[in-house]
Design a protein around this motif. Structure first.
Motif, PDB file in Angstrom:
ATOM      1  N   ALA B 104      -4.095  -1.737  -9.460  1.00 42.94           N
ATOM      2  CA  ALA B 104      -4.845  -2.937  -9.070  1.00 42.94           C
ATOM      3  C   ALA B 104      -5.834  -3.438 -10.139  1.00 42.94           C
ATOM      4  CB  ALA B 104      -5.570  -2.695  -7.747  1.00 42.94           C
ATOM      5  N   PRO B 105      -6.573  -2.531 -10.833  1.00 38.08           N
ATOM      6  CA  PRO B 105      -7.548  -3.045 -11.814  1.00 38.08           C
ATOM      7  C   PRO B 105      -6.901  -3.899 -12.894  1.00 38.08           C
ATOM      8  CG  PRO B 105      -7.895  -0.699 -11.421  1.00 38.08           C
ATOM      9  CD  PRO B 105      -6.629  -1.062 -10.723  1.00 38.08           C
ATOM     10  N   GLY B 106      -5.605  -3.668 -13.152  1.00 35.76           N
ATOM     11  CA  GLY B 106      -4.907  -4.485 -14.156  1.00 35.76           C
ATOM     12  C   GLY B 106      -4.751  -5.929 -13.721  1.00 35.76           C
ATOM     13  N   PHE B 107      -4.737  -6.137 -12.417  1.00 32.99           N
ATOM     14  CA  PHE B 107      -4.575  -7.504 -11.909  1.00 32.99           C
ATOM     15  C   PHE B 107      -5.919  -8.152 -11.583  1.00 32.99           C
ATOM     16  CE2 PHE B 107      -0.686  -5.257 -10.706  1.00 32.99           C
ATOM     17  CZ  PHE B 107       0.282  -6.120 -11.221  1.00 32.99           C
ATOM     18  N   PHE B 108      -6.895  -7.303 -11.207  1.00 31.79           N
ATOM     19  CA  PHE B 108      -8.161  -7.852 -10.720  1.00 31.79           C
ATOM     20  C   PHE B 108      -9.325  -7.311 -11.536  1.00 31.79           C
ATOM     21  CE2 PHE B 108      -5.267  -7.253  -7.029  1.00 31.79           C
ATOM     22  CZ  PHE B 108      -4.943  -8.589  -6.863  1.00 31.79           C
ATOM     23  N   PRO B 109      -9.861  -8.135 -12.426  1.00 29.91           N
ATOM     24  CA  PRO B 109     -10.950  -7.682 -13.308  1.00 29.91           C
ATOM     25  C   PRO B 109     -12.170  -7.188 -12.550  1.00 29.91           C
ATOM     26  CG  PRO B 109     -10.117  -9.840 -13.994  1.00 29.91           C
ATOM     27  CD  PRO B 109      -9.453  -9.519 -12.703  1.00 29.91           C
ATOM     28  N   GLU B 110     -12.394  -7.690 -11.337  1.00 34.95           N
ATOM     29  CA  GLU B 110     -13.598  -7.317 -10.587  1.00 34.95           C
ATOM     30  C   GLU B 110     -13.355  -6.115  -9.671  1.00 34.95           C
ATOM     31  OE1 GLU B 110     -16.450  -9.259 -10.856  1.00 34.95           O
ATOM     32  OE2 GLU B 110     -15.404 -10.521 -12.308  1.00 34.95           O
ATOM     33  N   TRP B 111     -12.219  -5.461  -9.786  1.00 34.11           N
ATOM     34  CA  TRP B 111     -11.821  -4.370  -8.892  1.00 34.11           C
ATOM     35  C   TRP B 111     -12.919  -3.319  -8.776  1.00 34.11           C
ATOM     36  CZ3 TRP B 111      -8.095  -3.494  -5.452  1.00 34.11           C
ATOM     37  CH2 TRP B 111      -7.857  -2.178  -5.037  1.00 34.11           C
ATOM     38  N   ASP B 112     -13.216  -2.902  -7.524  1.00 34.11           N
ATOM     39  CA  ASP B 112     -14.221  -1.863  -7.286  1.00 34.11           C
ATOM     40  C   ASP B 112     -13.507  -0.634  -6.706  1.00 34.11           C
ATOM     41  OD1 ASP B 112     -16.158  -0.156  -6.191  1.00 34.11           O
ATOM     42  OD2 ASP B 112     -17.543  -1.822  -5.824  1.00 34.11           O
ATOM     43  N   ALA B 113     -13.260   0.373  -7.572  1.00 34.64           N
ATOM     44  CA  ALA B 113     -12.462   1.541  -7.176  1.00 34.64           C
ATOM     45  C   ALA B 113     -13.172   2.367  -6.106  1.00 34.64           C
ATOM     46  CB  ALA B 113     -12.158   2.399  -8.401  1.00 34.64           C
ATOM     47  N   ASP B 114     -14.502   2.489  -6.196  1.00 34.74           N
ATOM     48  CA  ASP B 114     -15.236   3.273  -5.199  1.00 34.74           C
ATOM     49  C   ASP B 114     -15.132   2.635  -3.814  1.00 34.74           C
ATOM     50  OD1 ASP B 114     -15.987   5.059  -7.126  1.00 34.74           O
ATOM     51  OD2 ASP B 114     -17.941   4.117  -7.488  1.00 34.74           O
ATOM     52  N   PHE B 115     -15.248   1.303  -3.817  1.00 34.72           N
ATOM     53  CA  PHE B 115     -15.131   0.564  -2.561  1.00 34.72           C
ATOM     54  C   PHE B 115     -13.722   0.756  -1.975  1.00 34.72           C
ATOM     55  CE2 PHE B 115     -14.982  -3.935  -0.595  1.00 34.72           C
ATOM     56  CZ  PHE B 115     -15.513  -3.486   0.600  1.00 34.72           C
ATOM     57  N   ALA B 116     -12.705   0.713  -2.838  1.00 33.91           N
ATOM     58  CA  ALA B 116     -11.328   0.910  -2.387  1.00 33.91           C
ATOM     59  C   ALA B 116     -11.173   2.298  -1.755  1.00 33.91           C
ATOM     60  CB  ALA B 116     -10.352   0.732  -3.549  1.00 33.91           C
ATOM     61  N   ASP B 117     -11.738   3.331  -2.410  1.00 30.93           N
ATOM     62  CA  ASP B 117     -11.643   4.695  -1.874  1.00 30.93           C
ATOM     63  C   ASP B 117     -12.303   4.790  -0.503  1.00 30.93           C
ATOM     64  OD1 ASP B 117     -10.341   5.477  -4.126  1.00 30.93           O
ATOM     65  OD2 ASP B 117     -12.092   6.390  -5.093  1.00 30.93           O
ATOM     66  N   GLU B 118     -13.469   4.138  -0.389  1.00 33.13           N
ATOM     67  CA  GLU B 118     -14.183   4.158   0.890  1.00 33.13           C
ATOM     68  C   GLU B 118     -13.321   3.504   1.987  1.00 33.13           C
ATOM     69  OE1 GLU B 118     -17.893   1.882   0.786  1.00 33.13           O
ATOM     70  OE2 GLU B 118     -17.599   1.528   2.941  1.00 33.13           O
ATOM     71  N   LEU B 119     -12.660   2.398   1.622  1.00 33.80           N
ATOM     72  CA  LEU B 119     -11.843   1.694   2.612  1.00 33.80           C
ATOM     73  C   LEU B 119     -10.608   2.504   2.996  1.00 33.80           C
ATOM     74  CD1 LEU B 119     -12.097  -1.973   1.266  1.00 33.80           C
ATOM     75  CD2 LEU B 119     -13.243  -0.977   3.260  1.00 33.80           C
ATOM     76  N   VAL B 120     -10.038   3.236   2.030  1.00 34.18           N
ATOM     77  CA  VAL B 120      -8.886   4.083   2.324  1.00 34.18           C
ATOM     78  C   VAL B 120      -9.258   5.087   3.422  1.00 34.18           C
ATOM     79  CG1 VAL B 120      -7.498   5.980   1.384  1.00 34.18           C
ATOM     80  CG2 VAL B 120      -7.690   3.823   0.119  1.00 34.18           C
ATOM     81  N   GLU B 121     -10.455   5.654   3.297  1.00 32.53           N
ATOM     82  CA  GLU B 121     -10.926   6.592   4.323  1.00 32.53           C
ATOM     83  C   GLU B 121     -11.113   5.895   5.659  1.00 32.53           C
ATOM     84  OE1 GLU B 121     -13.574   9.593   3.877  1.00 32.53           O
ATOM     85  OE2 GLU B 121     -12.194  10.420   2.374  1.00 32.53           O
ATOM     86  N   ARG B 122     -11.784   4.736   5.610  1.00 34.37           N
ATOM     87  CA  ARG B 122     -12.128   4.073   6.871  1.00 34.37           C
ATOM     88  C   ARG B 122     -10.890   3.556   7.593  1.00 34.37           C
ATOM     89  NH1 ARG B 122     -17.326   0.302   6.175  1.00 34.37           N
ATOM     90  NH2 ARG B 122     -17.207   0.368   8.453  1.00 34.37           N
ATOM     91  N   PHE B 123      -9.884   3.103   6.827  1.00 33.90           N
ATOM     92  CA  PHE B 123      -8.649   2.625   7.468  1.00 33.90           C
ATOM     93  C   PHE B 123      -7.643   3.758   7.666  1.00 33.90           C
ATOM     94  CE2 PHE B 123     -10.259  -1.529   6.137  1.00 33.90           C
ATOM     95  CZ  PHE B 123      -9.901  -2.326   7.209  1.00 33.90           C
ATOM     96  N   ARG B 124      -8.000   4.961   7.200  1.00 32.72           N
ATOM     97  CA  ARG B 124      -7.145   6.149   7.364  1.00 32.72           C
ATOM     98  C   ARG B 124      -5.755   5.928   6.791  1.00 32.72           C
ATOM     99  NH1 ARG B 124      -8.776   7.729  13.568  1.00 32.72           N
ATOM    100  NH2 ARG B 124     -11.005   7.882  13.211  1.00 32.72           N
ATOM    101  N   VAL B 125      -5.710   5.483   5.552  1.00 30.15           N
ATOM    102  CA  VAL B 125      -4.418   5.258   4.899  1.00 30.15           C
ATOM    103  C   VAL B 125      -4.052   6.509   4.111  1.00 30.15           C
ATOM    104  CG1 VAL B 125      -3.216   3.879   3.162  1.00 30.15           C
ATOM    105  CG2 VAL B 125      -4.798   2.779   4.749  1.00 30.15           C
ATOM    106  N   PRO B 126      -2.823   7.041   4.272  1.00 33.28           N
ATOM    107  CA  PRO B 126      -2.415   8.243   3.526  1.00 33.28           C
ATOM    108  C   PRO B 126      -2.089   7.902   2.069  1.00 33.28           C
ATOM    109  CG  PRO B 126      -0.655   7.518   5.008  1.00 33.28           C
ATOM    110  CD  PRO B 126      -1.799   6.572   5.213  1.00 33.28           C
ATOM    111  N   LEU B 127      -2.959   8.353   1.166  1.00 34.04           N
ATOM    112  CA  LEU B 127      -2.844   7.992  -0.259  1.00 34.04           C
ATOM    113  C   LEU B 127      -1.522   8.406  -0.889  1.00 34.04           C
ATOM    114  CD1 LEU B 127      -6.248   8.753  -2.026  1.00 34.04           C
ATOM    115  CD2 LEU B 127      -5.040   6.570  -1.871  1.00 34.04           C
TER     116      LEU B 127
END
Lengths: 118, 302
Positions: B104-127
């Motif tokens: 994703a960071p390759g497509f979105f310069p403003e990508w926030d990886a920490d925020f993405a990790d937090e959302l993965v937990e909150r939405f319970r997505v299996p990485l």
């Protein structure tokens, strides 16, 4: 939120209610726009519009860098405004409904007295 | 406030001659920066085509589009600032969830990886799960996570909630509001779950049969229409010279949805013994897009 009126007016009214009831005392800090938006699940810009309405009316004031506060004398002014509106908002419809049911103003006054005594 | 998207006379036609389909017809509108816009309409109304045009994924048949003041088609200066989350997103066959987040960071310069990790937990997505093994809801959750964590200045969500349960949808709305408050940006949310999002939206575009039929601030639409309910004869008399969006009736009772009824009009209705009931944004959209008199038959009830 009810669907018949703009949300920003409802926000302003809700804050006014809290000031009149004493839940938000004078000189106390009001929740931030973002806190209001998150709590009420509304757009932050809409919440901001409601808050600004009260700032323009002098009910709230801004402390730079800290937040919004209830102005001194705000409660008294709101109570005075609401007394002015009380007649048209409550008394007029009450009389109209009573008239439709054949209740005279004298009977109505007696009913109010009885209800208050309960 | 400045305009971030401007469409003028935008038209997209598929096919030619008598069989041509106008997916978008002569649409002109402007979207302001840093607001949450709702793009509402029925399935097949043209919502997705419109977003594909705005993101340079389709060519307009006629009309012009400006995004950040430029044409979006094959324009990296525009597309680097745009994120388009669509329901039918395809991923490379062997991709797992973590590969999507890593690329994703390759497509979105403003990508926030920490925020993405937090959302993965909150939405319970299996990485570690393969994208093609995800349930419909998990797939939607990945889209929502990418859309939020992209922090793209212009983010489109095209019905991002398919398969998401009520809890996950509420989580999406709550996170969107909170993150938008912290990081203001322009969001365009296409949905037909209008009741769920109506309080989130600041501005609303309603598209019907390819045409923009409502372009207004959400707060202006509140109270813009009102249901007048009562005896059919009284309702008919009251609405004779007023703009009626929709009518329905049951026996001697009738309901008319009246546009732009001012305080004097409301009082006149009450004095005529009619009851007034608010119309939600969802009902307003339904009544605007179903055709004014579609319900004007005896016995029809909603």
């Amino acid at each position: 939120m009810d669907d018949s009126r703009p949300i920003f007016l409802q926000i302003a009214e809700q804050l006014e209610n809290d000031i009149v009831s004493g839940a938000l005392p004078e000189e106390s800090q009001v929740p931030s726009t973002n806190e209001l938006a998150a709590y009420l699940r509304i757009n932050p810009a809409t919440a901001g519009k409601g808050v600004n309405l009260l700032v323009e009316a002098g009910i709230l004031y801004k402390k730079r860098g800290i937040g919004m506060f209830v102005a001194d004398g705000a409660r008294e002014r709101l109570v005075a405004q609401r007394r002015d509106r009380f007649r048209e908002q409550y008394i007029a419809p009450l009389l109209a409904e009573a008239r439709g049911l054949g209740i005279t103003p004298t009977q109505l006054a007696a009913m109010i007295g009885e209800e208050d005594a309960r | 406030m400045s305009t971030i998207v401007r469409a003028t006379g935008l038209t997209k036609t598929y096919g030619i001659g008598g069989g041509a389909v106008h997916a978008v017809s002569d649409a002109s509108f402007a979207l302001e920066e840093n607001r949450i816009h709702g793009l509402l309409g029925r399935n097949g109304a043209g919502k997705t085509t419109l977003m594909q045009l705005l993101t340079g994924q389709e060519f307009a048949t006629r009309g012009t589009i400006e995004v950040f003041g430029e044409r979006p088609v094959e324009n990296a200066r525009v597309l680097d600032r745009v994120c388009f989350i669509k329901e039918s997103q395809r991923y490379p066959d062997d991709f797992r969830v973590r590969h999507v987040l890593r690329s994703a960071p390759g497509f979105f310069p403003e990508w926030d990886a920490d925020f993405a990790d937090e959302l993965v937990e909150r939405f319970r997505v299996p990485l570690g799960r393969r994208m093609k093994k995800l349930s419909r809801g998990q797939l939607s959750a990945v889209g929502v996570i990418v859309g939020l964590a992209s922090r793209a200045p212009l983010t489109f969500f095209d019905e991002p909630y398919l398969g998401l349960d009520a809890v996950a949808r509420q989580l999406f709305y709550d996170v969107l509001l909170a993150d938008y408050a912290e990081h203001p940006r322009t969001v365009i949310l296409s949905t037909h779950l209008i009741d769920e999002v109506s309080n989130l939206l600041e501005h609303v575009l309603v598209i019907d049969d390819g045409r923009i039929v409502i372009d207004a601030d959400a707060d202006d639409l509140r109270g813009a229409a009102i249901d007048v309910v009562g005896a059919r004869s009284a309702v008919d008399a009251f609405t004779a010279d007023r703009e009626v969006l929709h009518r329905a009736g049951l026996g001697g009772l009738a309901t008319a949805t009246v546009a732009n009824l001012d305080d004097a009009g409301r009082k006149a209705a009450r004095d005529a013994g009619l009851e007034l009931a608010p119309v939600s944004l969802q009902q307003l959209v339904i009544r605007t897009t179903v055709g004014a008199n579609a319900g004007h038959t005896n016995g029809e009830n909603e």
